[in-house]
Scaffold this active site. Structure first.
Site, PDB file in Angstrom:
ATOM      1  N   ASP A  41      16.193  42.227  39.098  1.00  0.00           N
ATOM      2  CA  ASP A  41      17.646  42.378  39.208  1.00  0.00           C
ATOM      3  C   ASP A  41      18.381  41.113  38.747  1.00  0.00           C
ATOM      4  O   ASP A  41      19.539  40.899  39.079  1.00  0.00           O
ATOM      5  CB  ASP A  41      18.033  42.743  40.652  1.00  0.00           C
ATOM      6  CG  ASP A  41      17.700  41.627  41.635  1.00  0.00           C
ATOM      7  OD1 ASP A  41      17.043  40.639  41.217  1.00  0.00           O
ATOM      8  OD2 ASP A  41      18.108  41.730  42.805  1.00  0.00           O
ATOM      9  N   HIS A 246       9.752  23.406  16.439  1.00  0.00           N
ATOM     10  CA  HIS A 246      10.486  23.973  17.578  1.00  0.00           C
ATOM     11  C   HIS A 246       9.706  23.815  18.880  1.00  0.00           C
ATOM     12  O   HIS A 246       9.686  24.710  19.724  1.00  0.00           O
ATOM     13  CB  HIS A 246      10.827  25.445  17.322  1.00  0.00           C
ATOM     14  CG  HIS A 246      11.871  25.620  16.258  1.00  0.00           C
ATOM     15  ND1 HIS A 246      12.066  26.789  15.570  1.00  0.00           N
ATOM     16  CD2 HIS A 246      12.775  24.755  15.764  1.00  0.00           C
ATOM     17  CE1 HIS A 246      13.046  26.627  14.696  1.00  0.00           C
ATOM     18  NE2 HIS A 246      13.494  25.394  14.790  1.00  0.00           N
ATOM     19  N   ASP A 263      15.153  15.970  20.489  1.00  0.00           N
ATOM     20  CA  ASP A 263      16.235  16.721  19.847  1.00  0.00           C
ATOM     21  C   ASP A 263      16.941  17.465  20.970  1.00  0.00           C
ATOM     22  O   ASP A 263      16.426  18.447  21.494  1.00  0.00           O
ATOM     23  CB  ASP A 263      15.674  17.685  18.789  1.00  0.00           C
ATOM     24  CG  ASP A 263      16.780  18.385  17.988  1.00  0.00           C
ATOM     25  OD1 ASP A 263      17.948  18.362  18.440  1.00  0.00           O
ATOM     26  OD2 ASP A 263      16.471  18.958  16.929  1.00  0.00           O
ATOM     27  N   ASP A 274      24.518  17.958  18.711  1.00  0.00           N
ATOM     28  CA  ASP A 274      23.148  18.231  18.240  1.00  0.00           C
ATOM     29  C   ASP A 274      22.607  16.899  17.726  1.00  0.00           C
ATOM     30  O   ASP A 274      23.038  16.414  16.674  1.00  0.00           O
ATOM     31  CB  ASP A 274      23.192  19.292  17.137  1.00  0.00           C
ATOM     32  CG  ASP A 274      21.813  19.721  16.688  1.00  0.00           C
ATOM     33  OD1 ASP A 274      20.812  19.241  17.258  1.00  0.00           O
ATOM     34  OD2 ASP A 274      21.744  20.546  15.756  1.00  0.00           O
ATOM     35  N   HIS A 355      12.379  21.335   6.632  1.00  0.00           N
ATOM     36  CA  HIS A 355      13.569  22.062   7.089  1.00  0.00           C
ATOM     37  C   HIS A 355      14.809  21.570   6.346  1.00  0.00           C
ATOM     38  O   HIS A 355      14.740  20.603   5.587  1.00  0.00           O
ATOM     39  CB  HIS A 355      13.732  21.921   8.616  1.00  0.00           C
ATOM     40  CG  HIS A 355      13.809  20.502   9.111  1.00  0.00           C
ATOM     41  ND1 HIS A 355      14.942  19.739   9.001  1.00  0.00           N
ATOM     42  CD2 HIS A 355      12.880  19.724   9.727  1.00  0.00           C
ATOM     43  CE1 HIS A 355      14.723  18.554   9.549  1.00  0.00           C
ATOM     44  NE2 HIS A 355      13.476  18.504   9.983  1.00  0.00           N
ATOM     45  N   HIS A 359      23.449  21.565   8.941  1.00  0.00           N
ATOM     46  CA  HIS A 359      24.048  22.863   9.253  1.00  0.00           C
ATOM     47  C   HIS A 359      25.397  22.585   9.893  1.00  0.00           C
ATOM     48  O   HIS A 359      25.630  21.493  10.412  1.00  0.00           O
ATOM     49  CB  HIS A 359      23.146  23.699  10.175  1.00  0.00           C
ATOM     50  CG  HIS A 359      22.772  23.011  11.475  1.00  0.00           C
ATOM     51  ND1 HIS A 359      23.592  22.993  12.574  1.00  0.00           N
ATOM     52  CD2 HIS A 359      21.670  22.315  11.825  1.00  0.00           C
ATOM     53  CE1 HIS A 359      22.995  22.326  13.550  1.00  0.00           C
ATOM     54  NE2 HIS A 359      21.830  21.891  13.126  1.00  0.00           N
ATOM     55  N   HIS A 366      24.106  26.282  15.458  1.00  0.00           N
ATOM     56  CA  HIS A 366      24.046  26.568  14.021  1.00  0.00           C
ATOM     57  C   HIS A 366      25.290  27.413  13.757  1.00  0.00           C
ATOM     58  O   HIS A 366      25.272  28.629  13.890  1.00  0.00           O
ATOM     59  CB  HIS A 366      22.772  27.332  13.660  1.00  0.00           C
ATOM     60  CG  HIS A 366      21.529  26.518  13.877  1.00  0.00           C
ATOM     61  ND1 HIS A 366      20.280  27.050  13.952  1.00  0.00           N
ATOM     62  CD2 HIS A 366      21.363  25.180  14.033  1.00  0.00           C
ATOM     63  CE1 HIS A 366      19.385  26.077  14.139  1.00  0.00           C
ATOM     64  NE2 HIS A 366      20.027  24.939  14.204  1.00  0.00           N
ATOM     65  N   GLU A 384      20.210  15.624   9.357  1.00  0.00           N
ATOM     66  CA  GLU A 384      18.998  15.538  10.164  1.00  0.00           C
ATOM     67  C   GLU A 384      17.700  15.531   9.365  1.00  0.00           C
ATOM     68  O   GLU A 384      16.862  16.419   9.526  1.00  0.00           O
ATOM     69  CB  GLU A 384      18.971  16.669  11.195  1.00  0.00           C
ATOM     70  CG  GLU A 384      19.222  18.059  10.642  1.00  0.00           C
ATOM     71  CD  GLU A 384      19.156  19.111  11.766  1.00  0.00           C
ATOM     72  OE1 GLU A 384      18.136  19.166  12.459  1.00  0.00           O
ATOM     73  OE2 GLU A 384      20.151  19.849  11.934  1.00  0.00           O
ATOM     74  N   TYR A 388       7.373  14.320   8.763  1.00  0.00           N
ATOM     75  CA  TYR A 388       6.370  14.824   9.721  1.00  0.00           C
ATOM     76  C   TYR A 388       4.981  14.600   9.125  1.00  0.00           C
ATOM     77  O   TYR A 388       4.682  15.101   8.031  1.00  0.00           O
ATOM     78  CB  TYR A 388       6.629  16.310  10.004  1.00  0.00           C
ATOM     79  CG  TYR A 388       8.079  16.525  10.430  1.00  0.00           C
ATOM     80  CD1 TYR A 388       8.473  16.294  11.746  1.00  0.00           C
ATOM     81  CD2 TYR A 388       9.059  16.866   9.496  1.00  0.00           C
ATOM     82  CE1 TYR A 388       9.801  16.431  12.131  1.00  0.00           C
ATOM     83  CE2 TYR A 388      10.391  16.999   9.875  1.00  0.00           C
ATOM     84  CZ  TYR A 388      10.756  16.783  11.187  1.00  0.00           C
ATOM     85  OH  TYR A 388      12.079  16.903  11.555  1.00  0.00           O
ATOM     86  N   ARG A 397      12.461  12.367  13.306  1.00  0.00           N
ATOM     87  CA  ARG A 397      13.703  12.978  12.833  1.00  0.00           C
ATOM     88  C   ARG A 397      14.849  12.178  13.439  1.00  0.00           C
ATOM     89  O   ARG A 397      14.756  11.740  14.603  1.00  0.00           O
ATOM     90  CB  ARG A 397      13.794  14.443  13.236  1.00  0.00           C
ATOM     91  CG  ARG A 397      15.114  15.100  12.883  1.00  0.00           C
ATOM     92  CD  ARG A 397      15.115  16.640  12.907  1.00  0.00           C
ATOM     93  NE  ARG A 397      14.969  17.209  14.238  1.00  0.00           N
ATOM     94  CZ  ARG A 397      13.858  17.773  14.691  1.00  0.00           C
ATOM     95  NH1 ARG A 397      12.769  17.831  13.928  1.00  0.00           N
ATOM     96  NH2 ARG A 397      13.801  18.276  15.911  1.00  0.00           N
ATOM     97  N   GLU A 399      19.111  12.638  13.760  1.00  0.00           N
ATOM     98  CA  GLU A 399      20.149  13.647  13.532  1.00  0.00           C
ATOM     99  C   GLU A 399      21.483  13.191  14.107  1.00  0.00           C
ATOM    100  O   GLU A 399      21.592  12.929  15.312  1.00  0.00           O
ATOM    101  CB  GLU A 399      19.739  14.968  14.194  1.00  0.00           C
ATOM    102  CG  GLU A 399      20.797  16.059  14.092  1.00  0.00           C
ATOM    103  CD  GLU A 399      20.302  17.403  14.619  1.00  0.00           C
ATOM    104  OE1 GLU A 399      19.367  17.417  15.441  1.00  0.00           O
ATOM    105  OE2 GLU A 399      20.869  18.426  14.217  1.00  0.00           O
TER     106      GLU A 399
HETATM  107  N1  GLY Z   1      18.499  21.411  17.465  1.00  0.00           N
HETATM  108  C1  GLY Z   1      18.565  22.366  16.469  1.00  0.00           C
HETATM  109  C2  GLY Z   1      18.746  21.753  15.172  1.00  0.00           C
HETATM  110  O1  GLY Z   1      18.626  20.560  15.030  1.00  0.00           O
HETATM  111  O2  GLY Z   1      19.105  22.399  14.234  1.00  0.00           O
HETATM  112 MN    MN Z   2      20.571  20.422  14.025  1.00  0.00          MN
HETATM  113 MN    MN Z   3      18.890  19.148  16.594  1.00  0.00          MN
END
Ligand code: GLY
Ligand code: MN
Ligand code: MN
Length: 429
Positions: A41, A246, A263, A274, A355, A359, A366, A384, A388, A397, A399
């Site tokens: 529930d 991820h 991240d 972000d 990647h 964005h 996003h 970002e 790797y 990374r 960002e």
């Molecule tokens: N945290 C998601 C991205 O960096 O796009």
């Molecule tokens: Mn991002």
């Molecule tokens: Mn991110």
């Protein structure tokens, strides 16, 4: 809501801009998000539909917004329908908007309870030629679960089959991507909270702590500063975990000599930060880790310079690819002779940086935007890059969140420590 009241002028302006794009004699209907079932529930915490929030400022389930600027009855040019509370709801769920509170949040004067929706809609919709409905046209959206707008659309089409149906989404795609001053302030607030959480974890991190203990520090700082929570699942990836893009398990011990890739970003007032940072578990980068770190930082800085009005996505990504390629050669990860022979359709840098670089960022992390439109003043984009290297148990990374202005760009995350020396200094203070 934990966040402080938002200036309702944001939503008044958003509605004004939206209705100015409608065909004449059109009615637009927006529904709040579904309340999504979890199991048994239980429901997931309510998360408002981004477009509904953008146009209304109303952060409550089961709400409906109707915009009909040419409505023959001036009372119904913009109308909000809300769930009427009662003693039972008050005891079990808590407070719901009163009409004066909803007026203060949205700037909408005509507010009715949901029970009036069908009759009021029916009294006006047959005078309109076009019905605008909003579906999720985010081209990254891939789920198959039907949502409220889709279900409501079926009912409307059955009842009003001869109206002309139109899409709200393309109008919102062009509007939402240009951030107003109030939206920029909300994003800055999310970035500030994220900064404080990052500095907190820099002081907390040492060999032997677990990734989930770090996650707990982050959410503590977020909530104590009125963030709703994480804008997305936080990544606290030590050592080789950083090479799972991820990674959200966050359940390993952080080992001496490893780097942790963070991240995470706060959601404040439905706007998001972000941020990614990569830090040495023991407070000191090894020379190799530092070289890779600085290479990523140089790519981020060079890429940030290209985040200006008029830049085209494809050209941007191609340029970033070239810069990244030369850094990877410098790090001994790519060979320049191999690069000279590479297939331009699958460049070798993608082995280490797989990647996208940027964005749009906004109510959605996003954010909803066209992937074919050049960058515009008022866009907020992430930057970002990452490198790797599974063979070295290392993934880095960095960002930041960048606002495009008439005079170049502004880094909304500029005060989040990013230089390797600065990160080491805080970790050892
Ligand atoms: N945290 C998601 C991205 O960096 O796009
Ligand atoms: Mn991002
Ligand atoms: Mn991110």
């Amino acid at each position: 809501m934990k966040y402080l009241p938002i200036n309702e002028q944001l939503f008044i302006n958003n509605r004004k801009n939206f209705v100015s794009k409608l065909k004449s004699n059109s009615i637009a209907i927006f529904y709040s998000s579904d309340e999504y079932p979890r199991s048994g529930d239980q429901s997931y915490p309510f998360k408002q539909n981004p477009d509904f929030f953008y146009l209304s400022g109303i952060d409550q389930e089961q709400s409906i917004l109707v915009l009909y600027p040419d409505c023959p009855n001036p009372l119904y040019k913009e109308v909000l329908f809300l769930r009427q509370t009662n003693e039972h709801i008050a005891i079990w769920e808590g407070h719901k908007y009163t009409k004066p509170e909803a007026l203060a949040a949205s700037g909408i004067e005509s507010i009715f309870w949901l029970t009036d929706f069908d009759s009021i809609l029916h009294s006006i919709i047959n005078y309109a030629d076009n019905i605008y409905i909003n579906t999720n046209e985010n081209d990254r959206y891939a789920h198959t679960v039907p949502y409220r707008d889709l279900r409501m659309l079926e009912g409307l089409r059955a009842k009003y089959p001869l109206h002309n149906y139109e899409r709200s989404a393309p109008l919102l795609r062009d509007l939402r991507v240009i951030k107003s001053d109030i939206e920029i302030e909300l994003t800055k607030k999310a970035c500030e909270i994220t900064r404080d959480a990052f500095v907190r974890v820099l002081k907390f991190t040492k060999p032997g702590v677990t990734e989930y203990e770090i996650e707990a520090e982050i959410i503590h700082e977020f909530i104590r500063q009125r963030a709703t929570g994480h804008g997305y699942n936080p990544i606290i990836a030590s050592g080789n975990n950083a090479n799972v893009l991820h990674y959200i398990e966050n359940n390993q011990v952080c080992k001496d000599g490893d780097v942790i890739l963070f991240d995470f970003g706060a959601e404040y007032g439905n706007y998001n930060a972000d941020m990614s940072r990569s830090v040495p578990v023991n407070g000191r980068f090894t020379p190799r880790q530092r070289d890779v770190y600085n290479a990523v930082l140089r790519v981020m800085r060079a890429s940030t310079e290209m985040l200006v009005e008029g830049t085209v996505w494809n050209e941007y990504h191609e340029e970033v690819g070239k810069i990244m390629t030369s850094e990877l050669i410098g790090l001994g990860l790519l060979d320049k002779h191999d690069v000279a022979k590479q297939d331009p359709k699958s460049p070798l840098y993608k082995l280490y940086f797989m990647h996208g670089t940027s964005h749009h960022l906004g109510i959605d992390v996003h954010d909803y935007a066209s992937r074919y439109k050049p960058f515009e003043v008022g866009n907020i984009l992430t930057c970002e890059p990452g490198i790797y290297i599974p063979a070295e148990g290392l993934g880095i990374r960095i960002e930041n969140d960048i606002l495009i202005t008439k005079n170049g760009n502004v880094d909304l995350t500029a005060d989040i420590p990013v230089e390797a020396d600065h990160i080491e200094e805080i970790m050892n203070s």
